[in-house]
Design an enzyme around this catalytic site. Structure first.
Site, PDB file in Angstrom:
ATOM      1  N   HIS A 103      -2.909   3.452  -0.261  1.00  0.00           N
ATOM      2  CA  HIS A 103      -1.504   4.329  -0.137  1.00  0.00           C
ATOM      3  C   HIS A 103      -2.152   4.865   1.354  1.00  0.00           C
ATOM      4  O   HIS A 103      -1.155   4.391   2.716  1.00  0.00           O
ATOM      5  CB  HIS A 103      -1.748   5.978  -1.263  1.00  0.00           C
ATOM      6  N   HIS A 147       4.463   2.554  -5.399  1.00  0.00           N
ATOM      7  CA  HIS A 147       4.278   2.107  -4.214  1.00  0.00           C
ATOM      8  C   HIS A 147       3.636   0.406  -4.774  1.00  0.00           C
ATOM      9  O   HIS A 147       4.390   0.244  -3.543  1.00  0.00           O
ATOM     10  CB  HIS A 147       2.751   2.845  -3.629  1.00  0.00           C
TER      11      HIS A 147
END
Length: 277
Positions: free
Chosen positions: A162, A224
């Site tokens: 991330h 994501h």
């Protein structure tokens, strides 16, 4: 878990010792991500069968999305308030984050607030996935043990983390360094931190790697992984690498789907439980 009496309340009354575990994740609104959380939940309950387990998500946006779907998940503060209301006296709060970044430290502030209010006899936080050098070694070993079986030696593996503006972001570059000491064709990039996708692309070109496996380095293969990593938009990693002539094979599987990673979180939960006594 019921044990010896513990002091509780302003008037010196006693309450039976009651220990609980609160598992705290960023959360995900993707239904497919639930397999990761189920795997962690199952492992924690098997490791500590006498201790009740509760869950909380740190992301307000995720909790709001789930509420619209009719699924109510507590914030960490609400979950801790419920545990107090249920007469728990000792609580192990286990972070399911990857690094000790912004989300982790926000959780620490919340736990610190409950410590200051003395609502529990004791409340302890467990480390995230990569908190110590031993954790890093275990992560490296788990990654190397779970590389795609079809991969050839001249093909790359790119992990997407991330990333964060928090200083803990340095952990991703450190992980890539340690991985490349074992296998120079493994890369670790991030969506919102360093190393970024352009740096990874430059390294792939420099090493003349024309095929890569893309894997999430996040607990769940959520938004994501599906969009930023493997999506069809021009700015996805698949699109960027493919546009540079590099063949991509995405693998949508979060780290919490691998038992090796889950064991690290479970061990940290055990350390937090020991610290309660």
């Amino acid at each position: 878990m019921i044990g010896p009496p513990a002091q509780a309340g302003a008037h010196g009354a006693t309450a039976p010792k009651k220990v609980g575990i609160l598992l705290v994740a960023f959360g995900s609104s993707e239904a497919s991500a639930q397999v990761s959380f189920d795997n962690i939940d199952r492992a924690v309950r098997q490791a500590y069968p006498q201790v009740p387990v509760r869950w909380a998500y740190t992301s307000h946006i995720i909790r709001a999305k789930l509420a619209d779907q009719g699924k109510v998940l507590d914030s960490p503060a609400m979950a801790l308030a419920r545990l107090h209301d249920e007469k728990f006296t000792h609580v192990a709060v286990q972070s399911l984050h990857t690094i000790a970044g912004e989300e982790y430290h926000e959780l620490r502030r919340i736990v610190g607030g409950f410590q200051a209010m003395a609502l529990f006899e004791k409340i302890v936080m467990g480390h995230p996935l990569m908190a110590t050098q031993a954790d890093m070694e275990a992560v490296v070993d788990t990654i190397l043990a779970n590389l795609p079986q079809a991969r050839r030696a001249d093909e790359g593996v790119v992990f997407m983390g991330h990333g964060t503006h928090h200083p803990a972001d340095a952990g991703y570059a450190a992980l890539m360094y340690r991985l490349q000491l074992k296998d120079p064709q493994i890369f670790v990039g991030t969506v919102e931190g360093y190393p970024d996708v352009e740096l990874i692309l430059g390294q792939l070109k420099q090493r003349k790697i024309n095929k890569v496996y893309l894997m999430p380095f996040m607990s769940v293969a959520g938004d994501h992984a599906k969009n930023d990593m493997a999506g069809s938009e021009d700015d996805s990693w698949v699109s960027i690498f493919t546009g540079a002539g590099i063949q991509c094979v995405p693998i949508l599987k979060g780290t919490a789907e691998y038992d090796g990673f889950v064991k690290i979180w479970v061990a940290h939960a055990g350390e937090a439980l020991k610290a309660l006594h």
